[in-house]
Design a protein around this motif. Structure first.
Motif, short mmCIF file in Angstrom:
data_model
loop_
_atom_site.label_atom_id
_atom_site.label_comp_id
_atom_site.label_asym_id
_atom_site.label_seq_id
_atom_site.Cartn_x
_atom_site.Cartn_y
_atom_site.Cartn_z
N VAL A 174 0.84 -1.19 0.00
CA VAL A 174 0.00 0.00 0.00
C VAL A 174 0.88 1.24 0.00
N LEU A 175 0.68 2.12 -1.00
CA LEU A 175 1.32 3.44 -1.01
C LEU A 175 0.37 4.41 -0.34
N LEU A 176 0.73 4.87 0.83
CA LEU A 176 -0.12 5.77 1.61
C LEU A 176 0.41 7.19 1.48
N LYS A 177 -0.36 8.05 0.85
CA LYS A 177 0.06 9.44 0.69
C LYS A 177 -0.34 10.26 1.92
N ARG A 178 0.51 11.19 2.26
CA ARG A 178 0.26 12.07 3.40
C ARG A 178 -0.87 13.04 3.06
N GLY A 179 -1.81 13.18 3.98
CA GLY A 179 -2.87 14.16 3.79
C GLY A 179 -2.31 15.57 3.75
N MET A 180 -2.98 16.44 3.02
CA MET A 180 -2.41 17.77 2.79
C MET A 180 -2.32 18.64 4.03
N SER A 181 -2.98 18.23 5.13
CA SER A 181 -2.90 19.00 6.38
C SER A 181 -2.50 18.12 7.56
N MET A 182 -1.88 16.98 7.30
CA MET A 182 -1.55 16.03 8.36
C MET A 182 -0.20 16.32 8.98
N THR A 183 -0.13 16.17 10.31
CA THR A 183 1.17 16.13 10.96
C THR A 183 1.81 14.77 10.68
N LEU A 184 3.10 14.67 10.95
CA LEU A 184 3.78 13.40 10.72
C LEU A 184 3.27 12.31 11.67
N GLU A 185 2.92 12.68 12.89
CA GLU A 185 2.38 11.68 13.81
C GLU A 185 1.02 11.18 13.33
N GLU A 186 0.18 12.09 12.83
CA GLU A 186 -1.10 11.67 12.27
C GLU A 186 -0.89 10.75 11.06
N PHE A 187 0.11 11.07 10.26
CA PHE A 187 0.45 10.26 9.09
C PHE A 187 0.81 8.83 9.52
N LEU A 188 1.65 8.74 10.53
CA LEU A 188 2.07 7.42 11.01
C LEU A 188 0.91 6.67 11.68
N MET A 189 0.00 7.39 12.31
CA MET A 189 -1.16 6.73 12.90
C MET A 189 -2.08 6.17 11.82
N SER A 190 -2.16 6.85 10.68
CA SER A 190 -2.93 6.31 9.56
C SER A 190 -2.28 5.02 9.06
#
Length: 344
Positions: free
Chosen positions: A205-221
């Motif tokens: 799975v290639l998970l793209k970072r949301g345009m307003s996400m912090t890096l911690e939120e990105f890793l939680m996704s």
């Protein structure tokens, strides 16, 4: 919590630890290093009594609480990089893979032409959208199933693995039937039902970072996917929304080394979306690689001016060829390996 096994532990001791983890309602995750075996016990915060219970088991050297909210993505659970392998090469751990192709699958002729030349110039994966999430409901939405079939034909002809976006949980099974890797776009980066659904399939799975996400939120996704059993996740930095309007988004180059200090997962860069204009794509791509990215996902089109989506940021073939030549020289200087298909 993280359970460190003693050097020279037996398989029976490891199996007992795993059974005990499951018995108390936790999920085990075993990471075997060259000298050390670590077992992550993923679940609610452990009590001191529970940690003492595991310390007393045969073969256990130490029990350490995991400090990060993202458990399976953390370097605490797996202190060495995850390396994912595709038919054309690897990504992670010093291996770099480049995915390229059109933003959207518009026709058989356009997609096959793009697939042929991205392979010829050294890309190891074909990208292309069969389902397109667009800001406007009146814009081109993709060819759907027909687009998936075209991508599958391109794979048969070129041997390139295919990555394409999935938009909803009910599409996952269909897209997984045709694609080698599934992409979660920025708009769906916190669509938790979709993240859990792709976590159930055995495809990267290639998970793209949301345009307003912090890096911690990105890793939680990413943790949502990992927690369902799919450990094949690639994080993609694709630009964030800031006050700057010159570029389409602002590429957070610093996210690459920062993420790699937090997680074992491969980190890629999408230079096309933050650039918004093709003349800025190559510099951003090279910046991402110089920062330590394990891969790129780049938009290129046989006739960008006629593209039905993202026309301004898709590279012409000669520009993509230039990018690949510069990337090869840069990666040599960085002592990294570019994964590329065998031409023949």
């Amino acid at each position: 919590m993280l359970i460190v096994m003693k050097r020279g532990h037996t398989e029976a001791e490891l199996e007992e630890v795993v059974r005990e983890i499951e018995k108390v309602g936790y999920r085990p995750h075993v990471s075997r290093g060259v000298e050390t075996t670590l077992v992550g016990a993923i679940g609610r915060g452990p009590t001191p009594e529970l940690m003492e219970h595991f310390r007393a088991l045969p073969g256990v050297a130490e029990v350490i609480p995991i400090s990060k909210p993202y458990k399976l993505a953390s370097l605490e659970v797996q202190p060495f990089p995850t390396v994912l392998e595709f038919p054309t090469g690897k990504t992670g751990g010093g291996h770099v893979l480049i995915a390229a192709g059109p933003c959207g699958v518009e026709s058989r002729e356009q997609t096959l032409k793009a697939a042929r030349y991205v392979k010829a110039h050294g890309a190891g994966m074909l990208r292309g959208g069969a389902f397109k999430p667009r800001t406007s409901p009146y814009a081109f939405q993709g060819l759907g199933l027909e687009g998936l079939k075209i991508l599958a034909e391109a794979r048969r002809e070129t041997g390139l693995p295919v990555v394409t976006e999935v938009l909803a949980p009910e599409q996952v099974e269909l897209v997984a039937e045709y694609a080698d890797a599934l992409q979660i776009g920025a708009r769906n980066a916190q669509n938790f039902a979709l993240l859990q659904a792709v976590g159930e399939v055995k495809k990267p799975v290639l998970l793209k970072r949301g345009m307003s996400m912090t890096l911690e939120e990105f890793l939680m996704s990413a943790e949502y996917i990992l927690s369902r059993g799919n450990m094949q996740v690639i994080l993609v930095e694709r630009g964030i929304r800031t006050f700057e309007k010159t570029t389409r988004f602002t590429l957070d180059v610093s996210a690459v080394p920062v993420l790699k200090s937090f997680t074992h997962l491969p980190v890629w860069v999408d230079p096309s979306h933050p650039a918004g204009k093709r003349e800025w794509v190559i510099p951003l791509a090279l910046a991402g690689l110089a920062a330590g990215a394990d891969g790129l996902i780049v938009e290129t089109h046989p006739e960008p001016e006629k593209a039905l989506s993202d026309a301004a940021q898709q590279l012409h073939e000669h520009e993509f060829a230039e990018l690949m030549q510069k990337a090869k020289r840069l990666l040599e200087a960085l002592d990294k390996t570019l994964s590329a298909p065998v031409l023949g």
